[in-house]
Design a protein around this motif. Structure first.
Motif, PDB file in Angstrom:
ATOM      1  N   LEU A  36      -3.607  17.749 -29.976  1.00  0.00           N
ATOM      2  CA  LEU A  36      -3.446  19.477 -29.909  1.00  0.00           C
ATOM      3  C   LEU A  36      -1.935  20.032 -28.343  1.00  0.00           C
ATOM      4  O   LEU A  36      -1.173  20.499 -28.040  1.00  0.00           O
ATOM      5  CB  LEU A  36      -4.257  20.306 -29.424  1.00  0.00           C
ATOM      6  CG  LEU A  36      -5.665  20.120 -30.418  1.00  0.00           C
ATOM      7  CD1 LEU A  36      -7.290  21.146 -30.335  1.00  0.00           C
ATOM      8  CD2 LEU A  36      -4.895  20.459 -31.931  1.00  0.00           C
ATOM      9  N   HIS A  37      -2.578  18.795 -26.914  1.00  0.00           N
ATOM     10  CA  HIS A  37      -1.588  18.847 -26.165  1.00  0.00           C
ATOM     11  C   HIS A  37       0.389  18.371 -26.702  1.00  0.00           C
ATOM     12  O   HIS A  37       1.120  19.384 -25.916  1.00  0.00           O
ATOM     13  CB  HIS A  37      -2.415  18.220 -24.433  1.00  0.00           C
ATOM     14  CG  HIS A  37      -1.234  18.380 -23.691  1.00  0.00           C
ATOM     15  ND1 HIS A  37      -0.904  19.749 -22.876  1.00  0.00           N
ATOM     16  CD2 HIS A  37      -0.035  17.007 -23.365  1.00  0.00           C
ATOM     17  CE1 HIS A  37       0.323  18.763 -21.609  1.00  0.00           C
ATOM     18  NE2 HIS A  37       0.873  17.990 -22.526  1.00  0.00           N
ATOM     19  N   LEU A  38       0.170  17.396 -27.602  1.00  0.00           N
ATOM     20  CA  LEU A  38       1.885  17.001 -28.111  1.00  0.00           C
ATOM     21  C   LEU A  38       2.004  17.926 -28.729  1.00  0.00           C
ATOM     22  O   LEU A  38       3.512  17.779 -28.760  1.00  0.00           O
ATOM     23  CB  LEU A  38       1.246  15.427 -28.461  1.00  0.00           C
ATOM     24  CG  LEU A  38       0.909  14.243 -27.250  1.00  0.00           C
ATOM     25  CD1 LEU A  38       0.412  13.046 -28.893  1.00  0.00           C
ATOM     26  CD2 LEU A  38       1.875  13.964 -26.983  1.00  0.00           C
ATOM     27  N   LEU A  39       0.924  18.480 -29.052  1.00  0.00           N
ATOM     28  CA  LEU A  39       1.828  19.427 -30.525  1.00  0.00           C
ATOM     29  C   LEU A  39       2.471  20.856 -29.871  1.00  0.00           C
ATOM     30  O   LEU A  39       2.802  22.051 -30.781  1.00  0.00           O
ATOM     31  CB  LEU A  39       0.270  19.690 -31.676  1.00  0.00           C
ATOM     32  CG  LEU A  39       0.822  19.065 -32.425  1.00  0.00           C
ATOM     33  CD1 LEU A  39      -0.978  19.234 -33.422  1.00  0.00           C
ATOM     34  CD2 LEU A  39       1.937  18.408 -33.920  1.00  0.00           C
ATOM     35  N   GLY A  40       1.866  21.405 -28.630  1.00  0.00           N
ATOM     36  CA  GLY A  40       2.073  22.320 -27.802  1.00  0.00           C
ATOM     37  C   GLY A  40       0.845  23.186 -28.101  1.00  0.00           C
ATOM     38  O   GLY A  40       1.348  24.609 -27.810  1.00  0.00           O
TER      39      GLY A  40
ATOM     40  N   ILE B  81      -2.947  28.660 -35.930  1.00  0.00           N
ATOM     41  CA  ILE B  81      -2.878  28.019 -37.156  1.00  0.00           C
ATOM     42  C   ILE B  81      -3.931  28.441 -38.158  1.00  0.00           C
ATOM     43  O   ILE B  81      -4.492  28.960 -38.653  1.00  0.00           O
ATOM     44  CB  ILE B  81      -3.240  26.441 -36.811  1.00  0.00           C
ATOM     45  CG1 ILE B  81      -4.785  26.636 -36.471  1.00  0.00           C
ATOM     46  CG2 ILE B  81      -2.911  26.339 -35.207  1.00  0.00           C
ATOM     47  CD1 ILE B  81      -5.804  25.549 -36.477  1.00  0.00           C
ATOM     48  N   GLN B  82      -3.062  27.432 -39.291  1.00  0.00           N
ATOM     49  CA  GLN B  82      -3.685  27.882 -40.381  1.00  0.00           C
ATOM     50  C   GLN B  82      -3.779  27.018 -41.220  1.00  0.00           C
ATOM     51  O   GLN B  82      -2.597  25.855 -41.351  1.00  0.00           O
ATOM     52  CB  GLN B  82      -2.063  28.538 -41.504  1.00  0.00           C
ATOM     53  CG  GLN B  82      -1.874  28.658 -43.510  1.00  0.00           C
ATOM     54  CD  GLN B  82      -3.303  30.057 -43.077  1.00  0.00           C
ATOM     55  OE1 GLN B  82      -3.137  30.894 -42.252  1.00  0.00           O
ATOM     56  NE2 GLN B  82      -4.506  29.572 -44.615  1.00  0.00           N
ATOM     57  N   PHE B  83      -4.926  26.097 -42.718  1.00  0.00           N
ATOM     58  CA  PHE B  83      -5.012  25.239 -42.492  1.00  0.00           C
ATOM     59  C   PHE B  83      -5.020  25.493 -43.445  1.00  0.00           C
ATOM     60  O   PHE B  83      -4.958  26.487 -44.902  1.00  0.00           O
ATOM     61  CB  PHE B  83      -6.810  25.317 -42.339  1.00  0.00           C
ATOM     62  CG  PHE B  83      -6.941  24.785 -41.120  1.00  0.00           C
ATOM     63  CD1 PHE B  83      -7.135  23.763 -40.322  1.00  0.00           C
ATOM     64  CD2 PHE B  83      -7.560  25.603 -40.941  1.00  0.00           C
ATOM     65  CE1 PHE B  83      -7.867  22.517 -39.634  1.00  0.00           C
ATOM     66  CE2 PHE B  83      -8.224  25.546 -39.490  1.00  0.00           C
ATOM     67  CZ  PHE B  83      -8.132  23.728 -38.676  1.00  0.00           C
TER      68      PHE B  83
ATOM     69  N   VAL C   4      -5.738  15.767 -48.447  1.00  0.00           N
ATOM     70  CA  VAL C   4      -5.872  15.699 -47.025  1.00  0.00           C
ATOM     71  C   VAL C   4      -5.673  17.455 -46.155  1.00  0.00           C
ATOM     72  O   VAL C   4      -5.027  18.186 -47.202  1.00  0.00           O
ATOM     73  CB  VAL C   4      -4.695  15.108 -46.440  1.00  0.00           C
ATOM     74  CG1 VAL C   4      -3.838  15.155 -44.765  1.00  0.00           C
ATOM     75  CG2 VAL C   4      -4.805  13.680 -46.988  1.00  0.00           C
ATOM     76  N   ILE C   5      -6.620  17.401 -45.081  1.00  0.00           N
ATOM     77  CA  ILE C   5      -6.364  18.740 -44.611  1.00  0.00           C
ATOM     78  C   ILE C   5      -5.072  18.913 -43.682  1.00  0.00           C
ATOM     79  O   ILE C   5      -4.487  18.114 -42.617  1.00  0.00           O
ATOM     80  CB  ILE C   5      -7.601  19.049 -43.600  1.00  0.00           C
ATOM     81  CG1 ILE C   5      -8.503  19.020 -44.449  1.00  0.00           C
ATOM     82  CG2 ILE C   5      -7.336  20.218 -42.354  1.00  0.00           C
ATOM     83  CD1 ILE C   5     -10.361  19.016 -43.604  1.00  0.00           C
ATOM     84  N   THR C   6      -4.256  19.655 -44.234  1.00  0.00           N
ATOM     85  CA  THR C   6      -3.203  20.196 -42.947  1.00  0.00           C
ATOM     86  C   THR C   6      -3.448  21.528 -42.319  1.00  0.00           C
ATOM     87  O   THR C   6      -3.787  22.301 -42.523  1.00  0.00           O
ATOM     88  CB  THR C   6      -1.659  20.269 -43.889  1.00  0.00           C
ATOM     89  OG1 THR C   6      -2.363  21.491 -44.918  1.00  0.00           O
ATOM     90  CG2 THR C   6      -2.210  19.315 -44.656  1.00  0.00           C
ATOM     91  N   ALA C   7      -2.659  21.340 -40.399  1.00  0.00           N
ATOM     92  CA  ALA C   7      -2.686  22.133 -40.430  1.00  0.00           C
ATOM     93  C   ALA C   7      -1.557  22.731 -39.960  1.00  0.00           C
ATOM     94  O   ALA C   7      -1.026  21.255 -38.913  1.00  0.00           O
ATOM     95  CB  ALA C   7      -3.714  22.692 -38.895  1.00  0.00           C
TER      96      ALA C   7
ATOM     97  N   GLY D  59       7.193  16.890 -33.704  1.00  0.00           N
ATOM     98  CA  GLY D  59       8.505  17.579 -34.599  1.00  0.00           C
ATOM     99  C   GLY D  59       8.609  18.621 -36.271  1.00  0.00           C
ATOM    100  O   GLY D  59       9.591  19.204 -35.935  1.00  0.00           O
ATOM    101  N   ARG D  60       7.337  18.209 -36.928  1.00  0.00           N
ATOM    102  CA  ARG D  60       7.269  18.980 -38.055  1.00  0.00           C
ATOM    103  C   ARG D  60       5.882  19.964 -37.415  1.00  0.00           C
ATOM    104  O   ARG D  60       5.567  20.682 -38.325  1.00  0.00           O
ATOM    105  CB  ARG D  60       6.729  17.940 -38.618  1.00  0.00           C
ATOM    106  CG  ARG D  60       7.588  17.302 -39.625  1.00  0.00           C
ATOM    107  CD  ARG D  60       7.565  16.031 -40.492  1.00  0.00           C
ATOM    108  NE  ARG D  60       7.053  17.060 -41.798  1.00  0.00           N
ATOM    109  CZ  ARG D  60       6.359  16.631 -42.696  1.00  0.00           C
ATOM    110  NH1 ARG D  60       6.289  15.353 -42.685  1.00  0.00           N
ATOM    111  NH2 ARG D  60       5.591  17.150 -43.857  1.00  0.00           N
ATOM    112  N   ASP D  61       5.270  20.344 -36.385  1.00  0.00           N
ATOM    113  CA  ASP D  61       4.232  21.256 -35.753  1.00  0.00           C
ATOM    114  C   ASP D  61       3.376  20.888 -36.686  1.00  0.00           C
ATOM    115  O   ASP D  61       2.763  22.138 -37.673  1.00  0.00           O
ATOM    116  CB  ASP D  61       5.306  22.416 -35.568  1.00  0.00           C
ATOM    117  CG  ASP D  61       4.290  23.162 -34.537  1.00  0.00           C
ATOM    118  OD1 ASP D  61       3.684  22.879 -34.100  1.00  0.00           O
ATOM    119  OD2 ASP D  61       4.322  24.762 -35.442  1.00  0.00           O
ATOM    120  N   LEU D  62       2.508  20.016 -37.229  1.00  0.00           N
ATOM    121  CA  LEU D  62       2.084  19.638 -38.202  1.00  0.00           C
ATOM    122  C   LEU D  62       0.946  18.800 -37.376  1.00  0.00           C
ATOM    123  O   LEU D  62       1.282  17.510 -37.457  1.00  0.00           O
ATOM    124  CB  LEU D  62       2.525  18.652 -39.326  1.00  0.00           C
ATOM    125  CG  LEU D  62       1.841  18.663 -40.389  1.00  0.00           C
ATOM    126  CD1 LEU D  62       1.677  19.128 -41.415  1.00  0.00           C
ATOM    127  CD2 LEU D  62       2.947  17.183 -41.193  1.00  0.00           C
TER     128      LEU D  62
END
Length: 165
Positions: A76-80, A87-89, A95-98, A139-142
């Motif tokens: 989560l820190h790496l993602l900022g 966030i949206q799930f 596969v769960i995406t956030a 890079g994809r905020d994912l």
């Protein structure tokens, strides 16, 4: 034994081998070195990327607690994504995406835990204590959340097919 001491002030050889500031110095100083030419300018280097590489990925493994939360602070820190980040799930192919979403219904917990919604967990057959493999792509905020059993099955299939390595 009288006579001149070797290397002393009265030794005639001392004046021959002495340099400036030594015994026998007659004020002769070496000439100043000629000025050096100016150095050429440094080459222009490429600027570092301002965004993370789109393909950059970071892995971690977590375990769901009884409330469906996962400790994923490093990712989560790496993602900022600080506590309170919206966030949206979604679920894609099991596969769960956030993803970041200013209008997202979910937020990162105050202690930096990722709380997965109960309907999402149920659709992916996740229960308390299950291991999950987390993959962050800044890079994809994912953030992808894979059930560990799914990852194990995929890896076993690759190995059985001779595609390992």
């Amino acid at each position: 034994m009288s006579g001149p001491r070797p290397g002393g002030d009265d030794d005639p050889r001392a004046a021959q081998h002495s340099g400036p500031g030594r015994a026998g110095d007659r004020g002769d100083h070496p000439r100043a070195a000629p000025p050096r030419p100016p150095r050429p300018p440094l080459p222009d280097l490429p600027h570092p990327p301002t965004r993370p590489d789109q393909a950059e990925a970071h892995l971690d493994v977590g375990r769901l607690d009884p409330s469906g939360r996962i400790s994923a602070r490093a990712l989560l820190h790496l993602l900022g994504w600080p506590p309170g980040h919206r966030i949206q799930f979604d679920i894609t192919a099991g596969v769960i995406t956030a993803t970041s979403d200013p209008a997202g219904r979910h937020t990162i917990g105050a202690t930096g835990l990722l709380a997965t919604p109960a309907p999402i967990r149920q659709l992916c057959h996740l229960t308390a204590g299950d291991l999950v493999v987390l993959l962050a792509q800044p890079g994809r905020d994912l953030l992808l959340i894979h059930p560990a059993r799914t990852v194990a099955r995929l890896l076993a299939g690759q190995f059985a097919a001779g595609n390992a390595g």
